[in-house]
Write a protein that holds these residues in place. Structure first.
Motif, short mmCIF file in Angstrom:
data_model
loop_
_atom_site.label_atom_id
_atom_site.label_comp_id
_atom_site.label_asym_id
_atom_site.label_seq_id
_atom_site.Cartn_x
_atom_site.Cartn_y
_atom_site.Cartn_z
N PRO A 9 0.83 -1.21 0.00
CA PRO A 9 0.00 0.00 0.00
C PRO A 9 0.86 1.25 0.00
O PRO A 9 2.03 1.23 0.41
N VAL A 10 0.28 2.33 -0.45
CA VAL A 10 1.02 3.60 -0.52
C VAL A 10 1.49 4.03 0.87
O VAL A 10 2.56 4.63 1.00
N SER A 11 0.75 3.68 1.91
CA SER A 11 1.18 4.03 3.28
C SER A 11 2.49 3.33 3.63
O SER A 11 3.34 3.90 4.33
N LYS A 14 5.24 5.28 1.94
CA LYS A 14 5.53 6.52 2.67
C LYS A 14 6.39 6.27 3.90
O LYS A 14 7.31 7.03 4.19
N ILE A 33 2.09 -0.53 -6.24
CA ILE A 33 1.63 0.31 -5.13
C ILE A 33 0.11 0.42 -5.22
O ILE A 33 -0.44 0.73 -6.28
N THR A 34 -0.55 0.14 -4.10
CA THR A 34 -2.01 0.22 -4.06
C THR A 34 -2.46 1.42 -3.26
O THR A 34 -1.76 1.92 -2.39
N GLN A 35 -3.66 1.85 -3.58
CA GLN A 35 -4.31 2.94 -2.84
C GLN A 35 -5.76 2.54 -2.68
O GLN A 35 -6.43 2.22 -3.68
N ASN A 36 -6.22 2.49 -1.46
CA ASN A 36 -7.58 2.04 -1.17
C ASN A 36 -7.85 0.66 -1.75
O ASN A 36 -8.92 0.36 -2.28
N GLU A 38 -6.67 -0.77 -4.41
CA GLU A 38 -6.57 -0.90 -5.86
C GLU A 38 -5.17 -0.54 -6.34
O GLU A 38 -4.57 0.40 -5.83
N ARG A 40 -2.45 1.24 -8.20
CA ARG A 40 -2.41 2.61 -8.73
C ARG A 40 -1.12 2.95 -9.44
O ARG A 40 -1.06 3.88 -10.23
#
Length: 94
Positions: A9-11, A14, A33-36, A38, A40
């Protein structure tokens, strides 16, 4: 390689950017990299990216060559070699 094992995940990106970049350079494997939940984006190291770009350029040249063949734009090998040799001779004289 299974891309499903290279998903974060993007988190995570980060919080662990330096580790992610180090891992990309070491493994050469891309990271999704996923966001929510999905997908992305995809991260990859620079060397792998450059290699991919070179491969794409070669594939494009091959496709253009195949298009010329299909269109009948052919030159006998002897003629092409003679032109290349003439070009080298002209280049050496310049």
């Amino acid at each position: 390689m299974r891309y499903s094992e290279q998903v974060k995940p993007v988190s995570y990106l980060k919080a662990h950017a330096a580790d992610v970049l180090r891992g990309l350079a070491e493994s050469g494997a891309p990271l999704v990299i996923t966001q929510n939940g999905e997908a992305r984006g995809v991260l990859q190291d620079v060397a792998s990216y450059e290699a991919t770009q070179k491969k794409l350029a070669l594939l494009k040249l091959l496709a253009l060559g195949n298009r010329d063949i299909d269109a009948g734009k052919l030159t006998p090998a002897r003629e092409a070699i003679a032109r290349l040799r003439a070009g080298k001779a002209n280049a050496a004289e310049a």
